[in-house]
Design an enzyme around this catalytic site. Structure first.
Site, mmCIF file in Angstrom:
data_model
loop_
_atom_site.group_PDB
_atom_site.id
_atom_site.type_symbol
_atom_site.label_atom_id
_atom_site.label_comp_id
_atom_site.label_asym_id
_atom_site.label_seq_id
_atom_site.Cartn_x
_atom_site.Cartn_y
_atom_site.Cartn_z
ATOM 1 N N CYS A 45 0.835 -1.204 0.000
ATOM 2 C CA CYS A 45 0.000 0.000 0.000
ATOM 3 C C CYS A 45 0.874 1.260 0.000
ATOM 4 O O CYS A 45 1.408 1.623 -1.039
ATOM 5 C CB CYS A 45 -0.980 -0.059 1.161
ATOM 6 S SG CYS A 45 -2.440 0.956 0.853
ATOM 7 N N HIS A 94 -3.693 -5.085 0.688
ATOM 8 C CA HIS A 94 -3.080 -5.628 1.918
ATOM 9 C C HIS A 94 -3.154 -7.154 1.921
ATOM 10 O O HIS A 94 -4.064 -7.729 2.516
ATOM 11 C CB HIS A 94 -3.790 -5.063 3.147
ATOM 12 C CG HIS A 94 -3.512 -3.621 3.376
ATOM 13 N ND1 HIS A 94 -2.416 -3.176 4.076
ATOM 14 C CD2 HIS A 94 -4.162 -2.517 2.960
ATOM 15 C CE1 HIS A 94 -2.408 -1.852 4.101
ATOM 16 N NE2 HIS A 94 -3.458 -1.425 3.423
ATOM 17 N N GLU A 119 -1.503 -9.205 3.557
ATOM 18 C CA GLU A 119 -1.309 -9.800 4.889
ATOM 19 C C GLU A 119 -2.639 -10.145 5.562
ATOM 20 O O GLU A 119 -2.698 -11.008 6.426
ATOM 21 C CB GLU A 119 -0.482 -8.855 5.783
ATOM 22 C CG GLU A 119 -1.172 -7.587 6.272
ATOM 23 C CD GLU A 119 -1.110 -6.413 5.291
ATOM 24 O OE1 GLU A 119 -0.924 -6.660 4.075
ATOM 25 O OE2 GLU A 119 -1.268 -5.257 5.720
HETATM 26 N N1 GLN Z 1 -1.715 6.714 2.899
HETATM 27 C C1 GLN Z 1 -1.903 5.966 1.698
HETATM 28 C C2 GLN Z 1 -3.287 6.141 1.117
HETATM 29 O O1 GLN Z 1 -4.191 6.553 1.789
HETATM 30 C C3 GLN Z 1 -1.628 4.495 1.937
HETATM 31 C C4 GLN Z 1 -2.627 3.840 2.813
HETATM 32 C C5 GLN Z 1 -2.162 2.521 3.344
HETATM 33 O O2 GLN Z 1 -0.984 2.231 3.318
HETATM 34 N N2 GLN Z 1 -3.079 1.730 3.889
HETATM 35 O O3 GLN Z 1 -3.507 5.833 -0.031
#
Ligand code: GLN
Length: 542
Positions: A380, A514, A516
């Site tokens: 992410c 994600h 994970e």
């Molecule tokens: N801050 C970034 C976004 O909002 C990544 C978010 C995250 O890593 N869950 O896109």
């Protein structure tokens, strides 16, 4: 008929109610029953989505896009049953539904009160959306005696009365502290905790007693006598070396057998715990070790990266190695040359994150991994920063940045204002509420032929969970490609980059989702299994 098992906690918090519930769920499943696990949290936030990881730990995201308590991650990892929005309920969610009904006039002029309106709403939520599950395990957050927990305890007391012991069981988790000066485990806090529970009308049917050493039989007898619980239902919950040994340990102490007895169900033979035995054997007897640096912002609190840590363990299990995780605060890499500390690791992982602080340090870690051919896994935020790093240092876009950090000349990562969710389009603006407005939950992605991701997944289409407000700006695609970045996965409409890789690197993968959250000990996520495999290869080089 669904049977309800309520799991409450006493004496102190952090005793591992979530793990205990998950392990009992796994045992019932191993006996052939279907289970659902739910968490009821007495705090007033509608969900933990807007809470700092320092307050609450990780936010666990479900396929249906709910931001939930990290215990739902334990439930899913132990049972494989995908958690749903309805499995995570907070006082905030209950109160907002009651107040919305009041505003609509649904209470027909009545005075709206905690009892019966709030307790009814809690009871409704407990019983909603259960299909025909055999057992619903409902964990009540917090500790008995908390003021904000009272409506929840009252609601489960009422349900116990209404449905009777053939359909409801109360399990209470307590702690037996060891006092070195006396050389004894103390039962008094457990007695008091049960007294507290009984004072609000709940008699526990089974006590699960956490202890760091075996509990002498005499102490179990004492607890049974003072707490009105048969001695065979005072179950020692002893510390174990790996959390995946908990189901085996609970079974050995008779937990699942006693639960079935409570419901007058004839236990047919023994549960099949062989899968847990295999996992524990692998975890206890690795053939090697790899060292992974996790470069993040909340590294002081491991709960902030709970699923990530577990997924790395699963990647280790898949490769029969132990994963030594080095949690590094990204800030340390902001000074010149500091990334040399990464010389000894076999893989670098930058996890999800928010905000500018630490981002330069994370990018320094990316530069290190990219230029030294060390396996890199960006999740992410870790993907977004990897893209910015390539834009700045390879494509020559010196001012490349994310609009998350403020307006910039080269918005290689920008606010996600519109995306497709099934047959409708979601729209967002920069002034929207923060709660529940990100691109959340499971979305499909299509993998490019010839990419690492396609090889690792062994599939063309994947379904992964998201939680982000920003996205890689597709307008920079050509420049990034020319700088060695492969766009290995896109949303099905081709609009949102989901996976990037570096073509000139042994293992450099960034994912917008994600992974994970979906890894299980008995089914390690392919990306984690592959990342650790690459780290094993790296460990042979250094
Ligand atoms: N801050 C970034 C976004 O909002 C990544 C978010 C995250 O890593 N869950 O896109």
């Amino acid at each position: 008929m669904t049977r309800f098992i309520f799991i409450t906690g006493g004496v102190v918090s952090s005793l591992g109610k979530g793990l205990s519930s998950a392990a009992l769920g796994a045992l019932l499943q191993a006996r052939g029953y279907s289970v659902r696990l739910r968490k009821f949290d007495p705090y007033l936030n509608v969900d933990p989505g807007t809470m700092s990881p320092y307050q609450h730990g990780e936010v666990y995201v479900t396929d249906d896009g709910a931001e939930t308590d990290l215990d739902l991650g334990h439930y899913e990892r132990f049972t494989g049953v995908p958690a749903r929005r309805s499995d995570s309920v907070t006082a905030g969610k209950i109160y907002s539904s009651v107040i919305a009904r009041e505003r609509r006039g649904d209470y027909l002029g009545g005075t709206v009160q905690v009892i019966p309106h709030v307790t009814d709403a809690i009871k409704e939520a407990i019983r909603a959306d259960l299909d025909d599950t055999d057992f619903a395990l409902i964990e009540i957050g917090g500790t008995v005696g908390d003021i904000e927990g009272l409506p929840f305890f009252e609601a489960i007391r009422q349900l116990g009365y209404e449905l009777g012991p053939e359909q409801v069981m109360f399990v209470h988790l307590t702690l037996l502290p060891y006092i070195p000066a006396a050389g004894e485990l103390k039962t008094k806090p457990t007695q008091h905790s049960v007294k507290e529970l009984r004072s609000i009308g709940i008699q526990p049917d089974l006590l699960l007693c956490r202890s760091d050493r075996p509990i002498p039989e005499g102490e179990c007898r004492k607890i049974a006598l003072f707490c009105n619980v048969p001695q065979e239902r005072v179950i020692p919950a002893l510390d174990v070396d790996t959390i995946y040994a908990v189901p085996i340990s609970y079974h050995a102490q008779g937990f699942d057998t006693q639960v079935l007895k409570h419901f007058s169900i004839d236990a047919q033979g023994e549960p099949d715990v062989s899968a847990w035995e295999r996992i524990v054997t692998r975890a206890r007897h690795p053939e090697g070790e790899v060292s992974i640096a996790v470069v993040g912002k909340y590294t002081g609190l491991q709960d902030a990266y709970k699923s990530l840590a577990e997924a790395l363990v699963h990647g280790g299990i898949a490769n029969n190695v132990r994963v030594d995780m080095q949690w590094i605060d990204a800030d340390v890499f902001e000074s010149e040359g500091a990334t040399q500390a990464l010389e000894s690791v076999h893989g670098v992982l930058v996890p999800g994150g928010f905000g500018e602080r630490g981002s330069e340090g994370k990018m320094a870690a990316v530069t290190f991994a990219r230029t030294k051919d060390v396996p890199y896994f960006g999740i992410c935020f870790g993907m977004q920063l990897a893209v910015i790093e390539t834009a700045r240092n390879v494509a020559g876009l010196r001012n490349a940045s994310s609009t998350e950090f403020g307006p910039c000349d080269e918005p290689v990562v920008g606010l996600l204002t519109e995306w497709r969710d099934g047959d409708h389009v979601e729209r967002r603006g920069s002034n929207d509420d923060l709660g529940g407005t990100m691109r959340l939950g499971g979305y499909d992605a299509v993998l490019a032929a010839g990419s690492k991701a396609r090889e690792v997944y062994g599939a063309e289409k994947i379904f992964e969970r998201h939680r982000h407000r920003y996205e890689v700006n597709i307008n920079y695609q050509r420049k990034l490609r020319e700088a060695g970045m492969r766009f290995a996965g896109f949303s099905p409409d081709g609009e949102l980059p989901e996976i990037v890789e570096r073509v000139d690197h042994p293992w450099f993968v960034g994912v917008q989702f994600h992974p994970e959250l979906k890894s299980k000990p008995f089914d390690p996520h392919p990306l984690f299994a592959s990342f650790i495999e690459a780290a094993v290869a790296q460990s042979r080089l250094v």
